[in-house]
Scaffold this motif. Structure first.
Motif, PDB file in Angstrom:
ATOM      1  N   ILE A   1      11.884 -11.101   2.328  1.00 39.90           N
ATOM      2  CA  ILE A   1      10.498 -10.859   2.702  1.00 39.90           C
ATOM      3  C   ILE A   1      10.453 -10.163   4.054  1.00 39.90           C
ATOM      4  O   ILE A   1      11.107 -10.580   5.006  1.00 39.90           O
ATOM      5  N   GLN A   2       9.653  -9.107   4.113  1.00 41.99           N
ATOM      6  CA  GLN A   2       9.521  -8.323   5.347  1.00 41.99           C
ATOM      7  C   GLN A   2       8.049  -8.276   5.738  1.00 41.99           C
ATOM      8  O   GLN A   2       7.186  -7.966   4.913  1.00 41.99           O
ATOM      9  N   TRP A   3       7.770  -8.565   7.000  1.00 44.09           N
ATOM     10  CA  TRP A   3       6.390  -8.561   7.484  1.00 44.09           C
ATOM     11  C   TRP A   3       5.921  -7.132   7.703  1.00 44.09           C
ATOM     12  O   TRP A   3       6.584  -6.336   8.353  1.00 44.09           O
ATOM     13  N   ASN A   4       4.731  -6.790   7.163  1.00 43.81           N
ATOM     14  CA  ASN A   4       4.156  -5.451   7.311  1.00 43.81           C
ATOM     15  C   ASN A   4       2.743  -5.495   7.868  1.00 43.81           C
ATOM     16  O   ASN A   4       1.938  -4.609   7.614  1.00 43.81           O
TER      17      ASN A   4
ATOM     18  N   GLN B   1      -5.605  -7.461  10.859  1.00 40.08           N
ATOM     19  CA  GLN B   1      -6.508  -7.278   9.721  1.00 40.08           C
ATOM     20  C   GLN B   1      -5.710  -6.933   8.469  1.00 40.08           C
ATOM     21  O   GLN B   1      -6.131  -7.220   7.364  1.00 40.08           O
ATOM     22  N   ASP B   2      -4.558  -6.330   8.660  1.00 35.90           N
ATOM     23  CA  ASP B   2      -3.603  -6.099   7.569  1.00 35.90           C
ATOM     24  C   ASP B   2      -2.480  -7.113   7.743  1.00 35.90           C
ATOM     25  O   ASP B   2      -1.752  -7.086   8.737  1.00 35.90           O
ATOM     26  N   VAL B   3      -2.362  -8.006   6.779  1.00 37.45           N
ATOM     27  CA  VAL B   3      -1.353  -9.070   6.866  1.00 37.45           C
ATOM     28  C   VAL B   3      -0.428  -8.997   5.654  1.00 37.45           C
ATOM     29  O   VAL B   3      -0.084 -10.015   5.048  1.00 37.45           O
ATOM     30  N   SER B   4      -0.033  -7.789   5.311  1.00 37.58           N
ATOM     31  CA  SER B   4       0.776  -7.564   4.112  1.00 37.58           C
ATOM     32  C   SER B   4       2.234  -7.922   4.353  1.00 37.58           C
ATOM     33  O   SER B   4       2.726  -7.948   5.485  1.00 37.58           O
TER      34      SER B   4
ATOM     35  N   LEU C   1       3.180  -6.245  -1.062  1.00 35.76           N
ATOM     36  CA  LEU C   1       2.023  -7.042  -1.463  1.00 35.76           C
ATOM     37  C   LEU C   1       0.974  -6.869  -0.374  1.00 35.76           C
ATOM     38  O   LEU C   1       1.110  -7.403   0.723  1.00 35.76           O
ATOM     39  N   GLN C   2      -0.039  -6.102  -0.692  1.00 34.23           N
ATOM     40  CA  GLN C   2      -1.013  -5.712   0.319  1.00 34.23           C
ATOM     41  C   GLN C   2      -2.144  -6.728   0.414  1.00 34.23           C
ATOM     42  O   GLN C   2      -2.815  -7.024  -0.576  1.00 34.23           O
TER      43      GLN C   2
END
Length: 217
Positions: free
Chosen positions: A94-97, A103-106, A43-44
């Protein structure tokens, strides 16, 4: 569809990498909205800082709302990834990416199930670190995720496949035409050579010494 999703995912990563290496420009890429049961789904959520020269403390909250339910906090980031619910349908999946510059909190949902269909909300709060005051800026992004049992045939992939078959047929026909043309050209050259040899053999022996067999180019 899976192949196109991978290509789109790689292209998105390349865009983000180029933006990170070349300049501080942030590119907001929309998230995919279709997932296949049993696979991982990213989920971007990209929220670009409008003033890169100002440092900020960033806090992220991810909410999930089923088709007929209410919003529930499923994940948050406050100085580090933190799974909000000790129990629940997304616990341990759920995995933090997110990126280092926040700025990217996917996030990525592992082993997607049919029950994961719904609306995911990404809330990003930034507390800007000015000398005098610390204003807070909040932005939200919504992702309506649809989970299917099998990958659906994408219209773009269908068109690409049709174009590939058309091109294959065209190349096959062109090759056949070239083969026929070459065959006729070689056959004509052989017939000309045979006719020249036949005419030469028909000349009396005493005249062959002074005879030059014409050769056609």
């Amino acid at each position: 569809m899976a192949a196109l999703r991978k290509i789109s995912y790689v292209a998105s990563l390349l865009v983000l990498l180029m933006a990170d290496l070349c300049s501080p420009v942030c590119v907001e890429v929309p998230s995919e909205t279709k997932a296949v049961q049993g696979y991982h789904m990213k989920l971007q959520c990209i929220s670009c800082m409008k003033r890169e020269e100002v440092s900020a403390d960033t806090f992220v909250e991810w909410y999930y709302r089923p088709e007929d339910g209410n919003d529930a906090l499923i994940y948050e980031y406050r100085g580090g990834p933190l799974e909000s619910l000790g129990t629940g349908p997304f616990h341990g999946r759920i995995q933090w990416n997110g990126s280092k510059d926040m700025q990217d909190v996917s996030i990525t949902i592992l082993n997607v199930t049919k029950n994961d269909s719904g609306i995911f909300t990404c809330n990003v709060t930034r507390d800007l670190n000015f000398e005098i005051h610390r204003p807070s800026v909040k932005r939200s992004k919504f992702i309506h995720l649809i989970v299917t049992e099998e990958a659906e045939e994408d219209f773009t992939s269908v068109v690409s496949e049709i174009m590939m078959y058309i091109l294959l047929v065209f190349l096959t026909l062109w090759l056949l035409i070239e083969m026929v043309y070459c065959y006729r050209k070689v056959s004509k050259a052989e017939e000309t050579t045979q006719e020249s040899a036949t005419d030469y053999l028909a000349i009396p022996s005493e005249n062959k010494e002074n005879c030059v067999v014409p050769v056609e180019e």
